[in-house]
Design an enzyme around this catalytic site. Structure first.
Site, PDB file in Angstrom:
ATOM      1  N   ARG A 223       0.852  -1.188   0.000  1.00  0.00           N
ATOM      2  CA  ARG A 223       0.000   0.000   0.000  1.00  0.00           C
ATOM      3  C   ARG A 223       0.893   1.246   0.000  1.00  0.00           C
ATOM      4  NH1 ARG A 223      -3.562  -2.575  -1.767  1.00  0.00           N
ATOM      5  NH2 ARG A 223      -5.560  -3.096  -0.808  1.00  0.00           N
ATOM      6  N   HIS A 271      -1.475   0.853  -9.803  1.00  0.00           N
ATOM      7  CA  HIS A 271      -2.149  -0.090  -8.907  1.00  0.00           C
ATOM      8  C   HIS A 271      -2.824  -1.230  -9.700  1.00  0.00           C
ATOM      9  CE1 HIS A 271      -4.184  -0.586  -4.739  1.00  0.00           C
ATOM     10  NE2 HIS A 271      -4.045  -1.766  -5.348  1.00  0.00           N
TER      11      HIS A 271
END
Ligand code: NDP
Ligand code: OXD
Length: 308
Positions: A223, A271
């Site tokens: 993350r 992502h």
């Protein structure tokens, strides 16, 4: 059960017919056409719709469409709401491909040759094989362990780090804060696959980078908030780190003008390291909806106190 499906990434046209076929009696609605919000008992979401899930007064279970759950805004959920993360063979397979590609690219100096090509420079660097490229994986859960195994099967020297002790064939395992310096000290490539929790936020910082050898590369597919952006830039610009591959960011999409965009030693992907594959993952989601209905323990249920 009344089930709400919402995702900014996963296509309801792919998911809903599969879920409906697996759960013939259930009422599956796609956001925003959900009728009375208080009637929704299960939310299947990647990121909650604007306003969060708090308005769903009858909510009993949240099924994440991602392996991570920090994006769900879990602090808003009453304590009786159960949360499951996604464990899917398709998602795990994609993550292992991404990690292998990033590690091979650094092991075989492709990042260096890409920069040399931009300057029309023929610069022979003696190649070395993956057998002399130590790679470390932060987090040895479902995905981290699969990544570590795949790297080891491909000839890399692999080590891994987790909260608890692990035994994985072909992988040297370390654990806890006391194991971190020994884990990091000889790595050429560090791959982050931790969940985002209060304990792991900002873990990729100046202090950790200083424990890596000069020239090491960082691959962040966990993350964005694991990484202290300014510390990474400083460590690369000082020559201590060789570069980084980043798939996740504190703010997504990565804002225009962020120094990562144009940095010659940083590779960015949006992502996309891995995503749930409806062909394999719909059955996992459907099984959890059946379990929620019966009140049985969920597959891959999140320990809400632990945060992952
Ligand atoms: P898991 O929950 O299966 O594994 C988490 C691992 O992290 C475990 O080994 C755990 O240790 C370890 N861990 C947690 N907290 C700590 C800590 N404080 N110190 C040391 N180790 C710790 O997660 P997954 O493998 O399924 O997924 C990992 C993460 O990857 C997700 O949370 C998500 O953030 C990210 N992800 C990113 C994707 C992308 O497209 N970029 C796609 C999919 C996932 P222990 O085993 O001892 O509990
Ligand atoms: C996930 C993700 O957590 O896509 O699965 O990031």
């Amino acid at each position: 059960m009344t089930v709400m499906f919402h995702s900014t990434l996963d296509d309801p046209a792919e998911w809903v017919p599969r879920l409906q076929a697996l759960l013939p009696g259930e009422d599956i609605r796609v956001w925003p056409d959900i009728g009375d919000p208080a009637g929704v008992e299960v939310a299947v979401v990647w990121i909650p719709p604007d306003g969060g899930l708090a308005r769903l007064a009858g909510l009993r279970m949240v099924q994440s469409l991602g392996a991570g759950i920090n994006q769900l805004g879990m602090h808003d959920f009453p304590s009786h709401v159960r949360v499951a993360r996604l464990v899917d063979s398709g998602l795990t397979g994609m993550m292992t491909e991404y990690a292998l590609l990033a590690a091979l690219r650094y092991a075989r100096n492709f990042d260096y040759h890409e920069r040399a090509q931009r300057g029309s420079t023929w610069d022979y660097v003696m190649p070395t094989g993956v057998g002399s490229c130590p790679v470390g994986v932060l987090g040895l859960g479902v995905i981290g362990a699969a990544v570590a195994r795949r790297l080891a099967e491909n000839g890399f020297l692999v080590s891994g780090w987790a909260r608890s002790n692990k035994t994985i064939d072909g992988v040297t395992c370390f654990s806890g804060n006391e194991g971190l310096p020994a884990f990091l000290h000889d790595l050429r490539v560090l791959i982050n696959l931790l969940p985002l929790t209060p304990q792991t936020t900002n873990i990729l910082d100046e202090k950790l980078f200083a424990m890596l050898p000069k020239g090491a590369f960082v691959v962040n597919i966990g993350r964005g908030a694991h990484l202290v952006d300014a510390d990474l830039l400083a460590a690369i610009d000082s020559g201590h780190l060789g570069g980084a591959t980043l798939d996740v960011f504190r703010e997504e999409p990565l804002p225009a003008g962020h120094p990562f965009w144009l940095h010659p030693r940083i590779t960015i992907t949006p992502h996309c390291a891995g995503t749930g594959d409806p062909d394999s993952a719909a059955e996992v989601v459907a099984e959890n909806i059946r379990r929620a209905k019966r009140g049985d323990p969920l597959l891959n249920e999140v320990d809400r106190a632990r945060g992952y």
